[in-house]
Design a protein around this motif. Structure first.
Motif, PDB file in Angstrom:
ATOM      1  N   ALA A 118     -57.094  38.972 -13.194  1.00  0.00           N
ATOM      2  CA  ALA A 118     -57.128  37.951 -12.140  1.00  0.00           C
ATOM      3  C   ALA A 118     -58.362  37.072 -12.259  1.00  0.00           C
ATOM      4  N   GLU A 119     -59.512  37.676 -12.566  1.00  0.00           N
ATOM      5  CA  GLU A 119     -60.753  36.908 -12.704  1.00  0.00           C
ATOM      6  C   GLU A 119     -60.658  35.882 -13.824  1.00  0.00           C
ATOM      7  N   ARG A 120     -59.857  36.185 -14.836  1.00  0.00           N
ATOM      8  CA  ARG A 120     -59.717  35.284 -15.987  1.00  0.00           C
ATOM      9  C   ARG A 120     -58.520  34.359 -15.863  1.00  0.00           C
ATOM     10  N   GLY A 121     -57.834  34.436 -14.724  1.00  0.00           N
ATOM     11  CA  GLY A 121     -56.697  33.564 -14.501  1.00  0.00           C
ATOM     12  C   GLY A 121     -55.480  33.898 -15.326  1.00  0.00           C
ATOM     13  N   VAL A 122     -55.398  35.147 -15.814  1.00  0.00           N
ATOM     14  CA  VAL A 122     -54.263  35.564 -16.629  1.00  0.00           C
ATOM     15  C   VAL A 122     -53.157  36.064 -15.704  1.00  0.00           C
ATOM     16  N   PRO A 123     -51.984  35.447 -15.708  1.00  0.00           N
ATOM     17  CA  PRO A 123     -50.885  35.945 -14.854  1.00  0.00           C
ATOM     18  C   PRO A 123     -50.566  37.398 -15.189  1.00  0.00           C
ATOM     19  N   CYS A 124     -50.429  38.220 -14.146  1.00  0.00           N
ATOM     20  CA  CYS A 124     -50.207  39.658 -14.329  1.00  0.00           C
ATOM     21  C   CYS A 124     -48.893  40.053 -13.672  1.00  0.00           C
ATOM     22  N   PHE A 125     -47.947  40.506 -14.486  1.00  0.00           N
ATOM     23  CA  PHE A 125     -46.673  41.025 -13.998  1.00  0.00           C
ATOM     24  C   PHE A 125     -46.727  42.549 -14.036  1.00  0.00           C
TER      25      PHE A 125
END
Length: 756
Positions: A118-125
């Motif tokens: 989340a801190e790196r803006g990576v979408p997490c499913f």
């Protein structure tokens, strides 16, 4: 696309369902789409230093194994939030730089991985394979092997066992005991485990255990907040996580997909006995003892049972071994031991019926669909998500979980009813392919990644169809002609029948088609589309009635209106009559809380010139015929209230948004052409029924704190307004219209809401 896969184990070392599915999913992403896959997983090797990393390439996937035997664990929190593993994961994330991440499980790893993404803006499913985020035991089964309805209000401290409230010294002692256990022969090792299990409660502090449990629950809610979107393989697990606080629109219910190839051309051999099979770990939650107890109640020699699986203790409790051993030694029971996953199709081909006797609320057991692929009916516990796939009397039989007598009754039916087994085989449904599964997930990855890369707000439009295929086609074509491109056009077929699909063949490649399976009303049908839109990453959602036509510049004006008012969350257009384009149907809605009167502003007036209309005007509500809604409104307020079914849900939603700080505005330069009365005729008594009932319901919910006298005055006023409306309207008979108002009022008083 660069995809990070996170899972607590991985084949060939791990053989659990989640691990097998994660491997199949990752492999198809690589094979079909050519994606670059990096797998972060865990192994436990006592011979290697703790937290060392081993890397390898397998099946075209890059895999990093982090060694975690828990010997450095010093607190209950360390068992799920491991800062050392989190730091390792962060370094790997920074090195790999994924476009998207798909988490299958975090146990034995660290929940901080989600925060790092989340801190790196990576979408997490995140696929919800079990209840571990809610329940530290993962299966909502308490220490007495009863299904837990929690975790609130009593918390989870009674289930923490040796992990709760023992402090650092307790964990050091546990690590020492595990080290000794590995050096002892099997029997002394089990004895040592029993001794340690008895001593642990003595060392535990009950108050501290309660704090441990509360801290974990609070932490897991923060973890859920950082997940972009969840996949739930069953409605059952979806509902559990909604109850836990995850917004429903952030969960997509999507069943597992399977590789069909290993099940093709299986050879089945007939047998004189009814051959039952059990596939899975021989552990208490899987409850093979229920099956073995049940066959002891059947005529001797009537059935035989093959157990495919190895014994496994449950959270350190090894007492089940003693209960199971004498049952396994019955005549007709064959313990086959653990088998490789590639041998599952052949094992299933050797049996007539698969029995799934679990006592925990299973999510969606892989083995059930694998049995279906092998043409094998299933007899299973009526618990968790199992009844969603095993339909009693159609493709299998269901029995009460944990009830051996009820299971024996079901098995007796197979012995006594000629043709029942063939009937169940015939009822086996098609099984979703792993390719279909991956394509759906990847489309959702892609939507999030594109939004992140380009910074443009993602727009989805939902067209609600209920037996109006020609109108729906016109609505879709108007959206496809919009000057502001619509990223996803979602058509919701809000009906049990699917006869309208053919009418959309000209636009089929440009739409996403959803079937509800029944008429859920306006609110329920729109909610199905909203969930799909949000799952695909929509920042703004346009709700469109099937009988509405949107001019090419309409969406542009709506968006400009939202952008011009920072506190605006909902925008609606000027609604014009399709049959009389110069006639206004609505300039927004006004609502008088004292009298409860609702009016469509400007109704039946003539349309003013465009330059005379305000660019943005604050109103109490706009019609659900067409409204543009920011994603943040759904996040704050939820979706439409399905108690309404038809009518007043739009005004209720706008007023609810206002209470959460979002204004509703009329975009004066935007227009839409609306026919009206297509789903329910203008003179239909049903329209007057819903109008009376829902008007009263909306007014009460808009002002719940009003005193008795004020509430009575408002309710009386609303009833009189609806009586007057019925008396002055045309179409149908006056007694039918007035009777509908009376029934609507009666059902409101009785609390009967929803559909007819």
């Amino acid at each position: 696309m660069r995809i990070l896969v996170v899972v607590h184990g991985f084949p060939p070392a791990a053989k659990g369902g989640a691990e097998i599915y994660a491997h199949a999913h990752a492999r198809v992403l690589k094979e079909i789409f050519g994606d670059e896959i990096f797998v972060l997983t865990r192994e436990q090797d006592p011979g290697r230093a703790e937290y060392t990393i081993r890397t390898e390439a397998h099946d075209g996937l890059q895999i990093a194994w982090v060694n975690n035997t828990f010997r450095n664990t010093r607190s209950f929190e360390d068992s799920y939030r491991n800062e050392a593993i989190g730091a390792i994961a962060t370094r790997l994330i920074d090195d790999f730089r994924p476009d998207v991440a798909h988490v299958h499980h975090l146990t034995c790893l660290s929940t901080t991985i989600v925060g790092a993404l989340a801190e790196r803006g990576v979408p997490c499913f995140f696929t919800l394979h079990d209840y571990w985020l809610i329940c530290h035991r993962g299966q909502l089964l308490d220490v007495h092997y009863r299904v837990c309805e929690g975790p609130e209000p009593d918390g989870c401290d009674v289930c923490l066992g040796s992990g709760g409230g023992v402090g650092t010294l307790g964990f050091i002692g546990a690590a020492t005991a595990r080290a000794l256990e590995r050096r002892l022969p099997a029997a002394p090792a089990r004895q040592l485990r029993r001794v340690v299990s008895r001593l642990a409660p003595i060392a535990a502090d009950a108050r501290e255990a309660g704090e441990d449990a509360r801290r974990r629950l609070a932490h897991m809610r923060h973890v859920c907040d950082d997940v972009t979107h969840f996949f739930a393989p069953s409605r059952c697990i979806c509902e559990r996580f909604v109850q836990f606080g995850v917004p429903r629109e952030r969960i997509t219910v999507a069943g597992y997909g399977y590789d069909h190839a290993p099940f093709n051309r299986l050879e089945r051999i007939a047998a004189s006995q009814l051959r039952l099979g059990f596939l899975g770990s021989l552990m208490v939650s899987k409850a093979p003892h229920v099956l073995l107890d049940a066959i002891g109640r059947l005529p001797r020699g009537a059935v035989c049972v093959d157990l495919f699986g190895a014994y496994s203790a449950y959270h350190g409790d090894d007492s089940y071994r003693q209960k199971l051993a004498p049952l396994v030694n019955q005549d007709g029971v064959r313990a086959r031991g653990a088998i490789a996953h590639d041998q599952v199709p052949h094992a299933l081909a050797s049996i007539d019926v698969l029995v799934v006797p679990s006592i925990w609320p299973e999510n969606s057991p892989l083995v059930i669909q694998e049995a279906f692929l092998a043409g094998v009916p299933v007899v299973a516990s009526r618990i968790g998500g199992i009844p969603e796939v095993v339909q009693d009397g159609l493709n299998g039989l269901l029995f009460r979980a944990g009830d051996a007598a009820d299971l024996a009754r079901a098995l007796t039916r197979l012995l006594d009813e000629p043709g029942l087994l063939d009937t169940l085989r015939t009822g086996i449904p098609p099984v979703r392919t792993i390719d279909e599964d991956v394509r759906q997930a990847r489309a959702m990855y892609e939507a999030r990644v594109l939004t992140r890369r380009h910074g443009r707000r993602r727009l989805a439009a939902i067209v609600l169809n209920h037996r109006t295929p020609d109108d729906t086609l016109l609505a879709v074509k108007s959206l496809l002609a919009s000057r502001r491109p619509v990223d996803d056009v979602i058509v919701v077929n809000n009906d049990a029948a699917d006869a309208d699909r053919d009418a959309l063949k000209d636009v089929w490649d440009d739409i996403i088609y959803i079937e509800t399976g029944s008429n859920l009303g306006f609110s329920g049908g729109m909610n199905a589309g909203i969930r799909a839109a949000l799952a695909r990453g929509a920042d703004r959602v346009l709700l469109v009635n099937s009988d509405a036509i949107v001019p090419p510049d309409g969406i542009e004006h709506l968006e400009r209106c939202l952008d011009a008012a920072p506190d605006a969350g909902i925008a609606g257009p000027v609604i014009l009559a399709r049959s009389h384009p110069g006639e206004v149907q609505s300039l927004g809605m006004s609502y008088a809380p004292i009298s409860g009167r609702m009016r469509h502003l400007g109704y039946c007036s003539r349309l003013a010139a465009a330059h005379d209309r305000p660019t943005a005007q604050r109103v109490d509500g706009v019609s659900g015929c067409l409204m543009l809604v920011r994603r943040e409104v759904f996040d704050a307020c939820g979706l439409f209230d399905e108690d309404y079914f038809f009518g007043f849900e739009d005004l209720d939603f706008c007023l609810k948004a206002r209470r959460s700080g979002f204004a509703t505005v009329l975009a004066g330069r935007a227009t839409v052409y609306h026919e009206g009365g297509r789903s329910i005729g203008a003179g239909s008594p049903r329209r007057f029924y819903f109008a009376a009932r829902n008007h009263l319901l909306m007014a009460r919910r808009a002002e719940p704190s009003a005193g008795r006298l004020a509430s009575f005055y408002r309710a009386s006023s609303i009833v009189l307004l609806n009586v007057a409306n019925a008396a002055l309207s045309t179409g149908g008979s006056l007694p039918a219209r007035l009777g509908a108002v009376a029934r609507g009022t009666r059902d409101y008083v009785a609390g009967r809401y929803g559909g007819p």
